[in-house]
Enzyme design. Structure first.
Site, mmCIF file in Angstrom:
data_model
loop_
_atom_site.group_PDB
_atom_site.id
_atom_site.type_symbol
_atom_site.label_atom_id
_atom_site.label_comp_id
_atom_site.label_asym_id
_atom_site.label_seq_id
_atom_site.Cartn_x
_atom_site.Cartn_y
_atom_site.Cartn_z
ATOM 1 N N SER A 52 20.040 -8.373 -15.270
ATOM 2 C CA SER A 52 21.250 -7.594 -14.990
ATOM 3 C C SER A 52 22.508 -8.368 -15.334
ATOM 4 O O SER A 52 22.520 -9.606 -15.340
ATOM 5 C CB SER A 52 21.294 -7.206 -13.514
ATOM 6 O OG SER A 52 20.133 -6.493 -13.162
HETATM 7 N N1 SAH Z 1 15.963 -8.796 -11.013
HETATM 8 C C1 SAH Z 1 15.677 -9.091 -12.402
HETATM 9 C C2 SAH Z 1 15.956 -7.938 -13.343
HETATM 10 C C3 SAH Z 1 15.086 -6.811 -13.071
HETATM 11 S S1 SAH Z 1 14.768 -5.701 -14.398
HETATM 12 C C4 SAH Z 1 16.388 -10.336 -12.872
HETATM 13 O O1 SAH Z 1 17.116 -10.955 -12.091
HETATM 14 O O2 SAH Z 1 16.178 -10.719 -14.019
HETATM 15 C C5 SAH Z 1 13.608 -4.700 -13.534
HETATM 16 C C6 SAH Z 1 12.245 -5.337 -13.392
HETATM 17 O O3 SAH Z 1 11.486 -4.482 -12.542
HETATM 18 C C7 SAH Z 1 11.463 -5.416 -14.707
HETATM 19 O O4 SAH Z 1 11.055 -6.734 -14.934
HETATM 20 C C8 SAH Z 1 10.262 -4.506 -14.463
HETATM 21 O O5 SAH Z 1 9.084 -4.930 -15.097
HETATM 22 C C9 SAH Z 1 10.138 -4.535 -12.949
HETATM 23 N N2 SAH Z 1 9.437 -3.406 -12.337
HETATM 24 C C10 SAH Z 1 9.486 -2.101 -12.638
HETATM 25 N N3 SAH Z 1 8.692 -1.397 -11.814
HETATM 26 C C11 SAH Z 1 8.098 -2.294 -10.967
HETATM 27 C C12 SAH Z 1 7.150 -2.192 -9.899
HETATM 28 N N4 SAH Z 1 6.646 -1.028 -9.510
HETATM 29 N N5 SAH Z 1 6.784 -3.330 -9.280
HETATM 30 C C13 SAH Z 1 7.280 -4.534 -9.635
HETATM 31 N N6 SAH Z 1 8.160 -4.697 -10.648
HETATM 32 C C14 SAH Z 1 8.574 -3.587 -11.302
#
Ligand code: SAH
Length: 204
Positions: A52
């Protein structure tokens, strides 16, 4: 980055500002993106996912209202950056990522930086992490149509859950406090996140 994108906007929490100054964001992106790591936008981290925008990380952290003794659950570890910011502020961070490659890469960076209060799990984060519940705060860093029920159940009474809620193209960052069996919601501002998949997220 912190002066121009965080302090000059509406982030006032000194602890959040210090955490943002301390965590080296360039370590959480690929080598060829390092130069871009402190700029005012999200960046790709591979497999269609993103780290993000710095300001968004600061806002979500402030909205969660973390304090020293808190135990926080993050859904969507991604690069591990948000988890590291939280680890600077709270006692324990539990974080779940469903894409194995991302989880392993995040783990390498986080361990390299020496964080021992981040606990990682590979799996469907919409189911939460029952074993360590309940949590003082839960942060979902992917777009979801609603707060997944297991997460609400694993939130402490009085705890706060934050998520981008909406459809796949646009969401509203939403904060809710759990009081008894009710969620008291507050809609904050529009945002765009990658989708939350899994049992209580979007069906792929
Ligand atoms: N917080 C992260 C950015 C998140 S992007 C950072 O600091 O870099 C969103 C993330 O959520 C992605 O990596 C994606 O693979 C994950 N995601 C999506 N659905 C999910 C689920 N059901 N369980 C765990 N992770 C999930």
């Amino acid at each position: 980055m912190v002066e121009t994108q965080i302090i000059s906007r509406d982030i006032e929490d000194k602890k959040v500002i210090n955490a943002m100054k301390k965590v080296p964001r360039h370590l959480f992106v690929a080598k060829d993106l390092e130069e871009d790591a402190y700029n005012d936008h999200p960046l790709p981290i591979g497999l269609g996912q993103t780290i993000s925008q710095p300001y968004m990380v600061a806002q979500m952290t402030s909205v969660l209202g973390t304090c020293g003794s808190s135990r926080i659950l993050e859904i969507g570890t991604g690069s591990g950056y948000q988890a590291s910011i939280l680890a600077e502020l709270v006692a324990e961070v539990f974080t779940i990522e469903c894409i194995e490659t991302l989880a392993h890469s995040a783990e390498r960076v986080v361990r390299g930086l020496g964080y021992e209060n981040i606990f990682m799990k590979i799996g469907d984060g919409t189911l939460g992490w029952q074993e360590h519940s309940t949590y003082d705060g839960i942060l979902i860093t992917a777009a979801t149509p609603f707060f997944p029920l297991p997460l609400v159940e694993q939130l402490k009474d009085g705890g706060i859950i934050v998520a981008p809620i909406g459809d796949k193209s646009i969401q509203t960052l939403t904060k809710a406090r759990k009081i008894g069996n009710k969620l008291h919601q507050e809609q904050l501002f529009d945002c765009v996140f990658v989708p939350l998949v899994g049992r209580y997220g979007w069906r792929e």
